[in-house]
Motif scaffolding. Structure first.
Motif, PDB file in Angstrom:
ATOM      1  N   PRO A 178       0.811  -1.226   0.000  1.00  0.00           N
ATOM      2  CA  PRO A 178       0.000   0.000   0.000  1.00  0.00           C
ATOM      3  C   PRO A 178       0.842   1.272   0.000  1.00  0.00           C
ATOM      4  N   ASN A 182      -6.901   5.955   3.848  1.00  0.00           N
ATOM      5  CA  ASN A 182      -6.266   6.380   2.606  1.00  0.00           C
ATOM      6  C   ASN A 182      -7.039   5.895   1.378  1.00  0.00           C
ATOM      7  N   THR A 218       2.979   6.769  -5.089  1.00  0.00           N
ATOM      8  CA  THR A 218       2.684   7.072  -6.495  1.00  0.00           C
ATOM      9  C   THR A 218       1.640   8.174  -6.594  1.00  0.00           C
ATOM     10  N   LYS A 219       0.619   8.111  -5.748  1.00  0.00           N
ATOM     11  CA  LYS A 219      -0.420   9.142  -5.754  1.00  0.00           C
ATOM     12  C   LYS A 219       0.168  10.521  -5.481  1.00  0.00           C
ATOM     13  N   ARG A 226      -7.022   6.014  -3.195  1.00  0.00           N
ATOM     14  CA  ARG A 226      -6.286   6.275  -4.428  1.00  0.00           C
ATOM     15  C   ARG A 226      -6.869   7.493  -5.133  1.00  0.00           C
ATOM     16  N   ASP A 227      -6.258   7.853  -6.253  1.00  0.00           N
ATOM     17  CA  ASP A 227      -6.766   8.973  -7.039  1.00  0.00           C
ATOM     18  C   ASP A 227      -8.203   8.749  -7.497  1.00  0.00           C
ATOM     19  N   ASP A 228      -8.569   7.479  -7.732  1.00  0.00           N
ATOM     20  CA  ASP A 228      -9.920   7.191  -8.217  1.00  0.00           C
ATOM     21  C   ASP A 228     -10.921   7.017  -7.081  1.00  0.00           C
ATOM     22  N   THR A 263       1.452   2.511  -3.467  1.00  0.00           N
ATOM     23  CA  THR A 263       0.260   3.140  -4.048  1.00  0.00           C
ATOM     24  C   THR A 263       0.151   4.604  -3.653  1.00  0.00           C
ATOM     25  N   MET A 264       0.393   4.884  -2.367  1.00  0.00           N
ATOM     26  CA  MET A 264       0.255   6.263  -1.904  1.00  0.00           C
ATOM     27  C   MET A 264       1.442   7.129  -2.335  1.00  0.00           C
ATOM     28  N   VAL A 322      -7.480   2.341   0.127  1.00  0.00           N
ATOM     29  CA  VAL A 322      -6.206   1.624   0.198  1.00  0.00           C
ATOM     30  C   VAL A 322      -5.991   1.214   1.652  1.00  0.00           C
TER      31      VAL A 322
END
Length: 300
Positions: free
Chosen positions: A165, A242, A171-172, A244-246, A168-169, A250
């Motif tokens: 995870p 948390n 990257t966000k 994601r962008d969408d 993922t963050m 997460v």
């Protein structure tokens, strides 16, 4: 097994001048050792007083063949709670292969510390809930307690494990490209194709301690031992809010359970019955390890 094959291949190249007989003897010694280990495990399978625990031989802080891992200690507490004697069935492979290469082959009967949602196995009632954490020096001027903290954008470099995870963050926040080369350096740029490559948790923590990294993000059970041992460091539990962008959630907190084969319902019943009596001991082990933990979430 891959490591054994690699070693056998290297041994063959070294011994090729000794002739085919020498090579055969080397291969036979590997075969006999493997059969001996399987025979011991099979004998224990027939003994109702023994709890065979799938265990990684070299994966601290979780498990090690000197039984110093915190999950080794939890296994002993569990075995005592169900009235059995623990027998660790060691594997040189990382624990991620335990279901496929140990449990499913009936070489052992229980895995310690599995995500409660793991569909490959039958899981017990969860015995604790673990979180990902931020690792910083106590004297760091950066105040970071969530991925919304403005100071996280100032931290460089940031250590994290790919495929988690945290990636993922990162990257966000558009921090991935700035940090991936550093992250790769934590495994000495080892090629990850067709293999599992683990960042040594003590190295990732040590990089923060030595000020080579301003921030690291890790799973609390994996890093807490090394943070606790270093008075210059602190860890902060990451909130479990948390997205994601969408907008997809997460998760950063995970319930942990014992796992058995799906058809081993009698053993699972024994484990679930014993859990209330061994929970206090498990909590003590987790506290001694320095792991921040919380009560598992009620089922939904």
């Amino acid at each position: 097994m891959a490591l054994k094959f690699e070693f056998a291949s290297k041994a063959s190249r070294v011994l090729q001048f000794a002739g085919a007989l020498g090579i055969s003897l080397v291969a036979l010694s590997f075969s006999n050792a493997s059969k001996s280990d399987e025979a011991k495990s099979s004998a224990a399978a027939a003994d109702p007083t023994v709890l065979r625990v799938c265990a990684a031989a070299k994966e601290l802080p979780y498990s090690a063949d000197d039984e110093s891992g915190f999950e080794n200690k939890i296994a002993k507490a569990l075995a005592e709670g169900i009235g059995r004697k623990v027998q660790f069935v060691w594997s040189e492979k990382p624990a991620i292969y335990a279901v496929r290469d140990q449990l499913d082959k009936n070489l052992c009967d229980v895995i310690i510390g599995t995500d409660t949602s793991d569909e490959r196995v039958l899981t017990s009632k969860p015995y604790y809930r673990a979180a990902y954490v931020f690792i910083q020096r106590k004297d760091s001027p950066l105040k970071i307690d969530s991925f919304d903290s403005p100071d996280i954008l100032k931290a460089h470099p940031i250590g994290f494990v790919q495929g988690t995870p945290a990636e993922t963050m990162i990257t966000k926040l558009d921090l991935y490209n700035d940090n991936i080369n550093y992250v790769s350096s934590l495994t000495n740029f080892k090629d990850k194709r067709n293999s599992y490559t683990r960042i040594p948790p003590e190295r990732m923590v040590g990089e923060v301690s030595s000020q080579k990294s301003e921030l690291a993000i890790g799973f609390a059970p994996e890093v807490a031992r090394y943070v606790k041992a270093d008075p210059s460091l602190k860890l902060t539990v990451i909130p479990d809010n948390n997205v994601r962008d969408d907008g997809m959630r997460v998760p950063f907190h995970f319930d942990q359970s014992f796992a058995v084969r799906k058809d081993d319902k009698d053993l699972m019943a024994s484990i679930n019955t014993a859990l209330p009596t061994v929970q206090k001991k498990i909590d003590e082990i987790l506290k001694d390890e320095g792991i921040p933990f919380e009560a598992p979430q009620p089922p939904t």
